[in-house]
Design a protein around this motif. Sequence first.
Motif, PDB file in Angstrom:
ATOM      1  N   ASN A 132      -7.915   6.850  -2.211  1.00  0.00           N
ATOM      2  CA  ASN A 132      -7.542   5.865  -3.235  1.00  0.00           C
ATOM      3  C   ASN A 132      -6.765   4.702  -2.621  1.00  0.00           C
ATOM      4  N   LEU A 133      -5.872   5.018  -1.674  1.00  0.00           N
ATOM      5  CA  LEU A 133      -5.132   3.961  -0.986  1.00  0.00           C
ATOM      6  C   LEU A 133      -6.082   3.074  -0.193  1.00  0.00           C
TER       7      LEU A 133
ATOM      8  N   ASN B  14       1.527   9.156  -6.439  1.00  0.00           N
ATOM      9  CA  ASN B  14       1.295  10.534  -6.009  1.00  0.00           C
ATOM     10  C   ASN B  14       2.555  11.376  -6.125  1.00  0.00           C
TER      11      ASN B  14
ATOM     12  N   THR C 116      -0.255  14.726   2.794  1.00  0.00           N
ATOM     13  CA  THR C 116      -0.904  13.608   3.480  1.00  0.00           C
ATOM     14  C   THR C 116      -0.263  13.370   4.837  1.00  0.00           C
TER      15      THR C 116
ATOM     16  N   ALA D 269      -5.913  11.177  -2.298  1.00  0.00           N
ATOM     17  CA  ALA D 269      -4.872  10.158  -2.446  1.00  0.00           C
ATOM     18  C   ALA D 269      -5.012   9.088  -1.368  1.00  0.00           C
ATOM     19  N   LEU D 270      -5.308   9.513  -0.150  1.00  0.00           N
ATOM     20  CA  LEU D 270      -5.490   8.566   0.953  1.00  0.00           C
ATOM     21  C   LEU D 270      -6.743   7.714   0.735  1.00  0.00           C
TER      22      LEU D 270
ATOM     23  N   PHE E 262       1.191   3.974  -2.935  1.00  0.00           N
ATOM     24  CA  PHE E 262       0.923   5.385  -2.617  1.00  0.00           C
ATOM     25  C   PHE E 262       2.064   6.260  -3.110  1.00  0.00           C
TER      26      PHE E 262
ATOM     27  N   ILE F 225       2.175  13.784  -1.166  1.00  0.00           N
ATOM     28  CA  ILE F 225       2.685  12.891  -0.111  1.00  0.00           C
ATOM     29  C   ILE F 225       2.973  13.688   1.157  1.00  0.00           C
TER      30      ILE F 225
ATOM     31  N   GLY G  14       0.817  -1.215   0.000  1.00  0.00           N
ATOM     32  CA  GLY G  14       0.000   0.000   0.000  1.00  0.00           C
ATOM     33  C   GLY G  14       0.848   1.261   0.000  1.00  0.00           C
TER      34      GLY G  14
END
Length: 194
Positions: free
Chosen positions: A169-170, A51, A59, A166-167, A47, A56, A43
């Motif tokens: 999507n993870l 990204n 996040t 983005a988080l 990530f 990053i 994961g």
Amino acid sequence: MFQIIGIVLLFALVFGSFLISGGNLGVIMHAAPHELMAILGAGVAAFLIGNSVPVIKGTLSGFGKVFAGPKWKASDYRDLLSLLFLLTKTMKSKGVIALESHIENPKESTIFSRFPRVMKDHFAVDFICDTLRMMTMNLEDPHQVEDAMETQLEKHHHEALAPAGALQNLADALPALGIVAAVLGIIKTMGAIT
């Protein structure tokens, strides 16, 4: 505080129900490092691949914001409204020229300096100054200011929400990575059968 309570409650309920139903916690403790390496490692790698560096960093800094609580308090909203009232009052009573020194250099403005919490938010200060600057230009179309404000807010929200997207999507991908780890575990189990 509620986030920490939620995390503790989550682990207590999941592992508690496993133990109550007769599960052996030793088996989970033995497999946990390998499973976490497969799922979380994959994961994190995905990530990083998917990204940009600003996303990053955003996040990672966002995790601190989750536990810190809301950035703005009720008094901050009162300060913001008071600042806007003083700026519009100055523009109406003393004219556009009196307002110009405040919006061109807000760091040295006597009006802006009365509200230090608002001054810490650079986007809010720039947004206020840019909007008032457009208002002072006597634009022919009154909707130009509104359109420019909406465009600027949409751009800001898009950039601010990129780390959360983005988080998300993870989080959407983690069940698939869990299935991969489970299949690898089944392969290992089948290989151990004599």
